[in-house]
Motif scaffolding. Sequence first.
Motif: not given
Length: 310
Positions: A36-42, A179-191
């Motif tokens: 989770r990355v804050a999305c504000d004036s900073g 905020a912006a959110e991000f997930d599964s950076v280069n997580v190996p193949r799967g479901t």
Amino acid sequence: MPALADLIDDFDDDVIDAGLWPGSFGAVSETGGRARVACDSGFSAYSSGLLYSLAGSAIYLRVYPPSAGGATTEAWAQVLVQAGGGTDLMFEIDALGGVLKCMARSGYFDPDVVAIPYEPDAHAWLRISETAGTVTWETGPNPQAWTVRRTRATPEWAATGTELEFQLLAHRGDGTPDAAEFDSVNVPRGTVVHGATSLVAVATLAAEGRVISPGSAALASVAALDAAGRTTVRAAVLLEAAGGLTAVGHMTGGGAAVLAASSNVTAAGRVTAAATRGRASAAVPRQPSATAGRSLTPTARAGLPSGSNS
């Protein structure tokens, strides 16, 4: 120099991995299985060390951009592979304009930027890769179905031994902070499945990485259910196979569980159903086995679930 594909994080333990993200700054956290990355004036970002190579490698992930939130100037999330000083390869999701941008910047500018209308489902996953002198930007609704959005010759700085940094960045000029959110950076193949789920295979349901369902799930296969990593279900779960249930690692059910196999239930590690209420049963006409060092023959009493104190 490690390849960028070696940077892997699923953000599932709610603790920022300082070894992977030593350059992070601003208001960042790991919560609910996401970065989770804050999305504000900073300006805030998850930021790796300056040590990776993109040559012959790739980076991909799931992105949840910020909302426009009443902004009148800018509001965006960025995914960057950068050498520093505004020299980078990147995606930007412009929440204010509703646009997805594919950029190769020098001095924070790209005269040939490719911009397309942003579609949350079709552009849920983003990938930047380099192969044989070509950089490719791709999007997909999942990490198996990719659509090319841009290609260009690999910049010299990305083709040589330049050490690169990977960032997940967010910012807005005005409007309501979120905020912006991000997930599964280069997580190996799967479901990875969020919510109620039904996964059905006539022959074999297999996962090289893992199958995760935070909600209720039904995993059914006529032949076998096979997970080379682990199968995790955090609520009610029904696992059925006419042949067998096999987990090289472990299968975990966080709620009521039914494990059914007409042949056998096998685990090289362990099979766990943490059910305080509900019912756990193994419908095994022939002798089941657990190969974690010893054979076990389960018994069942009507009305008494496994592990129950009632």
